[in-house]
Write a protein that holds these residues in place. Structure first.
Motif, PDB file in Angstrom:
ATOM      1  N   ASP A 152       5.360 -10.237 -12.185  1.00 42.18           N
ATOM      2  CA  ASP A 152       3.962  -9.962 -12.166  1.00 42.18           C
ATOM      3  C   ASP A 152       3.380  -8.949 -11.494  1.00 42.18           C
ATOM      4  O   ASP A 152       2.273  -9.239 -11.043  1.00 42.18           O
ATOM      5  N   ARG A 153       3.745  -7.789 -11.329  1.00 43.59           N
ATOM      6  CA  ARG A 153       3.377  -6.713 -10.725  1.00 43.59           C
ATOM      7  C   ARG A 153       2.058  -6.131 -11.292  1.00 43.59           C
ATOM      8  O   ARG A 153       1.818  -5.936 -12.576  1.00 43.59           O
ATOM      9  N   THR A 154       1.146  -5.974 -10.220  1.00 44.43           N
ATOM     10  CA  THR A 154      -0.052  -5.130 -10.861  1.00 44.43           C
ATOM     11  C   THR A 154      -0.277  -3.923 -10.048  1.00 44.43           C
ATOM     12  O   THR A 154      -0.441  -3.908  -8.804  1.00 44.43           O
ATOM     13  N   VAL A 155      -0.308  -2.991 -10.757  1.00 44.15           N
ATOM     14  CA  VAL A 155      -0.243  -1.439 -10.120  1.00 44.15           C
ATOM     15  C   VAL A 155      -1.914  -1.207 -10.299  1.00 44.15           C
ATOM     16  O   VAL A 155      -2.550  -1.298 -11.065  1.00 44.15           O
ATOM     17  N   VAL A 156      -2.499  -0.551  -8.905  1.00 45.49           N
ATOM     18  CA  VAL A 156      -3.866  -0.273  -8.990  1.00 45.49           C
ATOM     19  C   VAL A 156      -3.818   1.229  -8.653  1.00 45.49           C
ATOM     20  O   VAL A 156      -3.338   1.809  -7.948  1.00 45.49           O
ATOM     21  N   GLU A 157      -4.660   1.713  -9.443  1.00 49.40           N
ATOM     22  CA  GLU A 157      -4.611   3.224  -9.633  1.00 49.40           C
ATOM     23  C   GLU A 157      -6.051   3.636  -9.060  1.00 49.40           C
ATOM     24  O   GLU A 157      -7.219   2.872  -9.217  1.00 49.40           O
ATOM     25  N   ALA A 158      -5.960   5.097  -8.662  1.00 49.48           N
ATOM     26  CA  ALA A 158      -7.315   5.585  -8.278  1.00 49.48           C
ATOM     27  C   ALA A 158      -8.176   5.935  -9.294  1.00 49.48           C
ATOM     28  O   ALA A 158      -7.610   6.431 -10.281  1.00 49.48           O
ATOM     29  N   PRO A 159      -9.464   5.260  -9.451  1.00 55.99           N
ATOM     30  CA  PRO A 159     -10.263   5.484 -10.601  1.00 55.99           C
ATOM     31  C   PRO A 159     -10.795   7.075 -10.620  1.00 55.99           C
ATOM     32  O   PRO A 159     -11.280   7.485 -11.636  1.00 55.99           O
ATOM     33  N   PHE A 160     -10.701   7.633  -9.471  1.00 59.58           N
ATOM     34  CA  PHE A 160     -11.176   9.175  -9.376  1.00 59.58           C
ATOM     35  C   PHE A 160     -10.503   9.897  -8.150  1.00 59.58           C
ATOM     36  O   PHE A 160      -9.921   9.229  -7.426  1.00 59.58           O
ATOM     37  N   THR A 161     -10.603  11.227  -8.184  1.00 60.32           N
ATOM     38  CA  THR A 161      -9.895  11.842  -7.123  1.00 60.32           C
ATOM     39  C   THR A 161     -10.640  11.921  -5.994  1.00 60.32           C
ATOM     40  O   THR A 161     -11.956  12.291  -5.957  1.00 60.32           O
ATOM     41  N   GLY A 162     -10.221  11.575  -4.922  1.00 58.54           N
ATOM     42  CA  GLY A 162     -10.869  11.337  -3.480  1.00 58.54           C
ATOM     43  C   GLY A 162     -10.011  11.067  -2.339  1.00 58.54           C
ATOM     44  O   GLY A 162      -8.694  11.280  -2.216  1.00 58.54           O
ATOM     45  N   LEU A 163     -10.742  10.498  -1.206  1.00 59.15           N
ATOM     46  CA  LEU A 163      -9.967  10.199  -0.085  1.00 59.15           C
ATOM     47  C   LEU A 163     -10.278   8.578   0.219  1.00 59.15           C
ATOM     48  O   LEU A 163     -11.124   7.834   0.130  1.00 59.15           O
ATOM     49  N   MET A 221       1.019  -1.227   0.113  1.00 60.18           N
ATOM     50  CA  MET A 221      -0.018   0.005   0.017  1.00 60.18           C
ATOM     51  C   MET A 221       0.753   1.258   0.017  1.00 60.18           C
ATOM     52  O   MET A 221       1.913   1.394   0.765  1.00 60.18           O
ATOM     53  N   HIS A 222       0.496   2.054  -0.851  1.00 60.37           N
ATOM     54  CA  HIS A 222       1.177   3.427  -1.109  1.00 60.37           C
ATOM     55  C   HIS A 222       0.968   4.766  -0.088  1.00 60.37           C
ATOM     56  O   HIS A 222       1.393   5.448   0.002  1.00 60.37           O
ATOM     57  N   PHE A 223      -0.349   4.338   0.573  1.00 64.60           N
ATOM     58  CA  PHE A 223      -1.041   5.539   1.080  1.00 64.60           C
ATOM     59  C   PHE A 223      -1.561   4.568   2.470  1.00 64.60           C
ATOM     60  O   PHE A 223      -2.121   3.649   2.418  1.00 64.60           O
ATOM     61  N   PRO A 283     -10.838  -6.664  -1.084  1.00 59.86           N
ATOM     62  CA  PRO A 283     -11.152  -5.390  -1.025  1.00 59.86           C
ATOM     63  C   PRO A 283      -9.505  -4.969  -0.740  1.00 59.86           C
ATOM     64  O   PRO A 283      -9.093  -5.374   0.363  1.00 59.86           O
ATOM     65  N   LEU A 284      -9.308  -3.480  -1.477  1.00 67.31           N
ATOM     66  CA  LEU A 284      -7.925  -3.174  -1.083  1.00 67.31           C
ATOM     67  C   LEU A 284      -8.162  -1.803  -0.359  1.00 67.31           C
ATOM     68  O   LEU A 284      -7.378  -1.618   0.536  1.00 67.31           O
ATOM     69  N   CYS A 285      -9.205  -0.986  -0.640  1.00 66.76           N
ATOM     70  CA  CYS A 285      -9.306   0.281  -0.271  1.00 66.76           C
ATOM     71  C   CYS A 285     -10.650   0.776  -0.524  1.00 66.76           C
ATOM     72  O   CYS A 285     -11.431   0.233  -1.407  1.00 66.76           O
ATOM     73  N   ILE A 323      -2.273   3.525  -6.081  1.00 61.57           N
ATOM     74  CA  ILE A 323      -2.589   3.524  -4.860  1.00 61.57           C
ATOM     75  C   ILE A 323      -1.891   2.398  -3.992  1.00 61.57           C
ATOM     76  O   ILE A 323      -1.454   2.284  -2.814  1.00 61.57           O
ATOM     77  N   CYS A 324      -1.636   1.222  -4.726  1.00 56.61           N
ATOM     78  CA  CYS A 324      -1.013   0.095  -4.172  1.00 56.61           C
ATOM     79  C   CYS A 324      -0.435  -0.581  -5.546  1.00 56.61           C
ATOM     80  O   CYS A 324      -0.837  -0.683  -6.781  1.00 56.61           O
ATOM     81  N   THR A 325       0.586  -1.630  -5.063  1.00 55.87           N
ATOM     82  CA  THR A 325       1.008  -2.350  -5.968  1.00 55.87           C
ATOM     83  C   THR A 325       0.757  -3.984  -5.474  1.00 55.87           C
ATOM     84  O   THR A 325       1.277  -4.185  -4.315  1.00 55.87           O
ATOM     85  N   ILE A 326       0.472  -4.905  -6.419  1.00 56.23           N
ATOM     86  CA  ILE A 326       0.417  -6.283  -5.961  1.00 56.23           C
ATOM     87  C   ILE A 326       1.350  -7.136  -6.848  1.00 56.23           C
ATOM     88  O   ILE A 326       1.787  -7.065  -8.009  1.00 56.23           O
ATOM     89  N   ALA A 327       2.095  -8.034  -6.057  1.00 56.13           N
ATOM     90  CA  ALA A 327       3.096  -8.754  -6.787  1.00 56.13           C
ATOM     91  C   ALA A 327       3.197 -10.203  -6.214  1.00 56.13           C
ATOM     92  O   ALA A 327       2.670 -10.524  -5.029  1.00 56.13           O
ATOM     93  N   ASN A 328       3.631 -11.342  -6.709  1.00 58.90           N
ATOM     94  CA  ASN A 328       4.000 -12.514  -6.383  1.00 58.90           C
ATOM     95  C   ASN A 328       5.369 -12.329  -5.397  1.00 58.90           C
ATOM     96  O   ASN A 328       5.829 -11.360  -5.029  1.00 58.90           O
TER      97      ASN A 328
END
Length: 339
Positions: free
Chosen positions: A288-299, A264-266, A314-316, A278-283
């Motif tokens: 095989d890294r998966t970067v998860v990005e914020a779909p909109f600006t928020g909290l 988790m980056h935050f 759930p991640l966040c 927001i975070c990165t998932i890896a084995n």
């Protein structure tokens, strides 16, 4: 109200000016011994509304337990106008086992209200609680934390379409209010439907006391008591800014599309821009890294604590902020999470 009223429950009465610590029997064990729930009733000498404070409907959610205990046993309530009904541990069997649900068949007490006296064990316990200590009140605060492995920033969940509930939610003075009527069987929904406006206060994570969140929640309780006249000398708190999240397009649970270990980056309460990682998932090999990005600006209202996920976990919990709220957040220096 012209004069103070006695508070009565099955087998007991607390007159104005009195305080009583009760161990109220809500069920029995396999051995036939009583399951007793602790309740403190503080009945002020002055007339005023009745407010219930409840925690640990989920037995492993502990932050609210300390909030309720401190109000009942450490605050100076000499000038209390009205009545406080303090229930620090609703789910006694779950609390003893240190698990979320009732240990018998894993039933969720917070999906069992208002209860029935001829139904399941969970609904019988809910009935005893609701009939004796919730229904006689005028307002209610129900304290929760996130479930195991996740954490929440301090916020309120409330049916903002109900003017009485909206007033209560705003007076608790959190930065974020998430509007919803709540699932059937939850304490806040069933109490509100029964004429006792109630909100859920979410704060932190399970299995621990988090002092900054507890202290800030105590500020919220005092603010509510000031708003409704229970503590005439207290002041209503203003958190600096507030956003009310209403509608499915303003909030989302972001879920993992891959299994692995999460970085988790935050932290909870962080502000993120649309498209920001927001975070990165890896084995285990960090391939095989998966970067998860914020779909909109928020909290980020809630984030993962346990870094292990399956696809779909759930991640966040992200809530949308408009431009005006973003400016207010920046102007006030962030989240009002501290007293």
């Amino acid at each position: 109200m012209d004069e103070a009223r006695p508070f009565t429950y099955d087998g007991g009465r607390v007159d104005p000016g009195e305080t009583e610590n009760v161990r109220y029997t809500v069920s029995e064990t396999y051995l036939g011994d009583p399951v007793r729930m602790p309740v403190t009733i503080v009945n002020g000498e002055g007339a005023g509304p009745r407010l219930f404070l409840a925690a640990a409907a989920h037995g492993d959610e502990l932050n609210g337990v300390e909030v309720v205990r401190e109000v009942a046993h450490e605050w100076d309530l000499a000038d209390l106008c009205g009545t406080l009904v303090c229930c620090p541990v609703l789910n006694v069997p779950g609390f003893i086992a240190q698990q979320r649900y009732l240990p018998v068949y894993d039933r969720d007490l917070n999906r069992s209200f208002p209860g029935r006296d001829d139904s399941t064990g969970a609904k019988r316990i809910a009935n005893e609680i609701f009939r004796n200590f919730v229904a006689p009140c005028d307002y209610g605060l129900d304290f929760h934390t996130s479930t195991r492995g996740r954490t929440n920033m301090l916020h309120v969940r409330a049916d903002m379409a109900d003017e009485r509930v909206a007033r209560l939610a705003k007076s608790f003075a959190t930065n974020v209010v998430i509007a919803s009527d709540g699932p059937e069987g939850t304490l806040r929904r069933e109490a509100t439907d029964a004429g006792v406006p109630t909100v859920t206060v979410e704060m932190g994570e399970a299995h621990r006391f988090q002092r900054p969140l507890i202290d800030r929640a105590l500020v919220g309780v005092r603010s509510v008591m000031a708003e409704f006249g229970l503590l005439p000398s207290a002041c209503v708190h203003w958190p600096g800014w507030r956003t009310i999240i209403d509608g499915s397009d303003e909030k989302t649970w972001i879920r993992a599309d891959a299994g692995g270990l999460v970085d988790m980056h935050f932290d909870r309460g962080a502000f993120v821009e649309a498209g920001e990682p927001i975070c990165t998932i890896a084995n285990p090999f960090k391939t095989d890294r998966t970067v998860v990005e914020a779909p909109f600006t928020g909290l980020l209202v809630g984030v993962l604590e346990n870094p292990l996920v399956y696809p779909g976990n759930p991640l966040c919990h992200l809530v949308k902020l408009d431009d005006r709220t973003q400016r207010a957040l920046e102007r006030n220096g962030g989240i009002d999470d501290r007293p």
